[in-house]
Structure formats: C-alpha cells, structure tokens
Design a protein around this motif. Structure first.
Motif, PDB file in Angstrom:
ATOM      1  N   GLU A 202      35.019 -41.571  19.790  1.00 41.26           N
ATOM      2  CA  GLU A 202      35.515 -41.423  21.160  1.00 41.26           C
ATOM      3  C   GLU A 202      35.021 -40.126  21.788  1.00 41.26           C
ATOM      4  N   LEU A 203      35.064 -39.040  21.034  1.00 40.34           N
ATOM      5  CA  LEU A 203      34.641 -37.746  21.563  1.00 40.34           C
ATOM      6  C   LEU A 203      33.136 -37.707  21.799  1.00 40.34           C
ATOM      7  N   ARG A 204      32.373 -38.301  20.912  1.00 39.77           N
ATOM      8  CA  ARG A 204      30.911 -38.298  21.080  1.00 39.77           C
ATOM      9  C   ARG A 204      30.496 -39.102  22.310  1.00 39.77           C
ATOM     10  N   SER A 205      31.194 -40.210  22.541  1.00 41.20           N
ATOM     11  CA  SER A 205      30.830 -41.040  23.690  1.00 41.20           C
ATOM     12  C   SER A 205      31.372 -40.476  25.004  1.00 41.20           C
ATOM     13  N   GLY A 206      32.467 -39.704  24.939  1.00 41.78           N
ATOM     14  CA  GLY A 206      33.106 -39.222  26.153  1.00 41.78           C
ATOM     15  C   GLY A 206      32.732 -37.817  26.572  1.00 41.78           C
ATOM     16  N   SER A 207      32.068 -37.061  25.696  1.00 39.96           N
ATOM     17  CA  SER A 207      31.753 -35.668  26.005  1.00 39.96           C
ATOM     18  C   SER A 207      30.357 -35.319  25.488  1.00 39.96           C
ATOM     19  N   GLU A 208      29.452 -35.029  26.404  1.00 33.78           N
ATOM     20  CA  GLU A 208      28.112 -34.599  26.001  1.00 33.78           C
ATOM     21  C   GLU A 208      28.183 -33.268  25.248  1.00 33.78           C
ATOM     22  N   GLU A 209      29.115 -32.413  25.646  1.00 35.13           N
ATOM     23  CA  GLU A 209      29.266 -31.128  24.974  1.00 35.13           C
ATOM     24  C   GLU A 209      29.660 -31.332  23.520  1.00 35.13           C
ATOM     25  N   PHE A 210      30.638 -32.211  23.285  1.00 37.02           N
ATOM     26  CA  PHE A 210      31.056 -32.464  21.906  1.00 37.02           C
ATOM     27  C   PHE A 210      29.910 -33.075  21.101  1.00 37.02           C
ATOM     28  N   ALA A 211      29.209 -34.035  21.694  1.00 34.55           N
ATOM     29  CA  ALA A 211      28.100 -34.679  20.986  1.00 34.55           C
ATOM     30  C   ALA A 211      27.051 -33.650  20.577  1.00 34.55           C
ATOM     31  N   ARG A 212      26.784 -32.697  21.468  1.00 36.81           N
ATOM     32  CA  ARG A 212      25.802 -31.659  21.150  1.00 36.81           C
ATOM     33  C   ARG A 212      26.299 -30.768  20.010  1.00 36.81           C
ATOM     34  N   LEU A 213      27.568 -30.384  20.051  1.00 34.54           N
ATOM     35  CA  LEU A 213      28.127 -29.562  18.985  1.00 34.54           C
ATOM     36  C   LEU A 213      28.164 -30.324  17.669  1.00 34.54           C
ATOM     37  N   TRP A 214      28.506 -31.612  17.751  1.00 33.60           N
ATOM     38  CA  TRP A 214      28.578 -32.427  16.533  1.00 33.60           C
ATOM     39  C   TRP A 214      27.203 -32.531  15.872  1.00 33.60           C
ATOM     40  N   ASP A 215      26.190 -32.705  16.682  1.00 30.69           N
ATOM     41  CA  ASP A 215      24.842 -32.866  16.145  1.00 30.69           C
ATOM     42  C   ASP A 215      24.269 -31.565  15.588  1.00 30.69           C
ATOM     43  N   SER A 216      24.931 -30.436  15.886  1.00 28.91           N
ATOM     44  CA  SER A 216      24.482 -29.158  15.325  1.00 28.91           C
ATOM     45  C   SER A 216      24.883 -29.008  13.863  1.00 28.91           C
TER      46      SER A 216
END
Length: 283
Positions: A202-216
């Motif tokens: 849900e967070l990855r699909s709803g927040s580009e910022e979270f997706a970027r942090l997650w992928d780090s």
C-alpha cells in the motif's frame, strides 16, 4: 490433535475480543460476547464453514497457514500461540507476525507517567497502547481504527496538519525516513505476515517517497532524541524522545518528556488538564 480442547480454546479466545479491538463496527444485534464466527474467519482468511467446524471439533487438522491466520485474528499472545499449535498437533515455529499484545506491566507503567506522553508501538509502527497525555498531544487513538493508528501509513499517506505530517513535528521528514527503514527490517523478520506485506504494498503504491526510500534498502532507523510538536491548542511543544525496546514482544515504548521548568512542560501540564476534549482554537 485434541479437537475438543482446540474447539473450547478457540471459542474462549473469540468471546473475549470486542469488534472495536480489531477495527470492526459493533452493530446492535449481537447476542453473544466477542466476535462472530464469520468475523474471525474473515480476519483469518479462511472459510466460515471451516472455522465453524473447528469450534465444533469436527474439522481436520488445520495447516500452519490456518493457525497463523487464527493467531492474528484472535490476537493471541506468544504463550497462547504456542498452546494453539500444540492443541492442533503442530509444533510451533517462530512468530509469523508482529505481536500486538501489550504486557499488563507496560500498560500499568503508561498510567504511572502522568507528566509524560507515552505510547507503545508494534514492529510495524502501529500504536497499540497509549496514555491520556499522549492522546492529548498527538491524537485520540481510541477514536481511530487500527488502520489509522499506524504511524508509517500516517507519515506517508496523511492526513497532515497545516501541511505538516506526523502531528506537526519539526522532524517529520526524518521521522518518516526512520519509520520506512524500521519497517523494512520488520518485513524481513515477518516475511509471511499478510498485514506486513499488505502495508508495504500500500505504501509503495501510494507514496513515491516511500517507494524511493524502500528501494534504497536502508535499515538504520536513526531515532530522534528531541522534537517539537506543533499543537493546535497550546502551540509548539519541545520534548525529549526516549524509546525503550520491549524485546520479547518486538515492541517499543516511546516516552515524550519536556525539560523541567520549560514552557513546554507548562504546555504538557495544560494538555493533561484539557485532555482530548474539542475546543475552539483561534484561526
């Protein structure tokens, strides 16, 4: 497998849980205490027919996946999880999901901190216990569903107060980054828990910022030692932040205190009197 004892244990655990405990509406036509069988089945991701047969001691041995779902749906403590597995004839493995059961001694401690705002968060940043001053400083968590008590979800998906996230804290961006890193570590500990994987998706699909942090792939989770809340009633409140690990439950007790004699201490004292009651705040 002890079918009779398993059935009795499931009934007893189901009857002790209120709908509000799991974010369900109470309704007005409940004839028995606790959850309905179909509600437990829905929360455990199994059919109502199969769960009913379990409570009637007529079902075949449940799989580990079913037992994991029942542990989550019935909010079983670690000792209860182990007991459930033994009743089902399946030796227990590690906990599949984060514990949400708070020890009574921790709940008592929260009440004994009248001059400090304190919360307990799960491994996924869900607020699972709090004292009155924390509710006054942050939000009345008792009025929220389980979903809305998750601080990672709130950090990245809102809502925001006057454009600020996380109750207007000055380090909102850093706190959000720390929560994402901490969640990544939790996801590695609970790879099979559907609530954890669902939250991440849900967070990855709803927040580009979270997706970027997650992928780090960062997992450092640097905690803040001091932050300022911008409260709509009493203004800025600067507090010290101390997080104490509750290692046996994979939880943390977070305590917010103000420096003695400071304006923030006076603001917290005012909030302890005002509580969570609604008041008109000048624009």
């Amino acid at each position: 497998m002890d079918r009779q004892e398993l059935a009795a244990f499931l009934r007893s655990r189901r009857e002790r849980i209120t709908p509000a405990d799991v974010g369900l509406p109470a309704g007005t036509r409940r004839r028995t205490p606790g959850l309905r069988r179909e509600e437990v089945a829905q929360l455990a991701f199994i059919s109502t027919e199969y769960y009913t047969r379990l409570e009637q001691a007529r079902a075949p041995r449940p799989s580990r996946e079913v037992l994991t779902g029942l542990v989550r749906a019935l909010r079983l403590a670690d000792a209860e999880r182990v007991h459930l597995h033994h009743l089902a004839g399946a030796p227990p493995g590690p906990a599949a999901g984060p514990s949400r059961e708070v020890r009574q001694s921790i709940l008592d401690l929260l009440r004994r901190l009248p001059q400090a705002a304190a919360i307990v968060v799960s491994a996924t940043y869900e607020v699972i216990a709090w004292n009155d001053l924390a509710a006054a400083l942050m939000e009345d968590f008792s009025a929220l569903s389980r979903r809305d008590r998750n601080l990672v979800r709130r950090a990245f998906l809102g809502p925001r107060r006057e454009g600020r996230r996380l109750y207007g804290v000055t380090d909102g961006d850093e706190s959000a980054r720390t929560s994402a890193e901490t969640l990544r570590a939790a996801a590695a500990r609970y790879p099979d828990d559907p609530e954890v994987t669902g939250l991440v998706a849900e967070l990855r699909s709803g927040s580009e910022e979270f997706a970027r942090l997650w992928d780090s792939h960062d997992v450092s989770g640097r905690p803040a030692l001091c932050k300022t809340f911008h409260h709509p009633l009493v203004g800025p409140i600067t507090v010290n932040c101390d997080a104490l690990d509750i290692s046996d439950r994979d939880q943390r007790l977070v305590i917010y205190t103000a420096d003695p004699g400071s304006p923030s201490e006076e603001a917290l004292r005012l909030l302890s009197v005002v509580g969570t009651q609604r008041m008109e705040v000048p624009g």
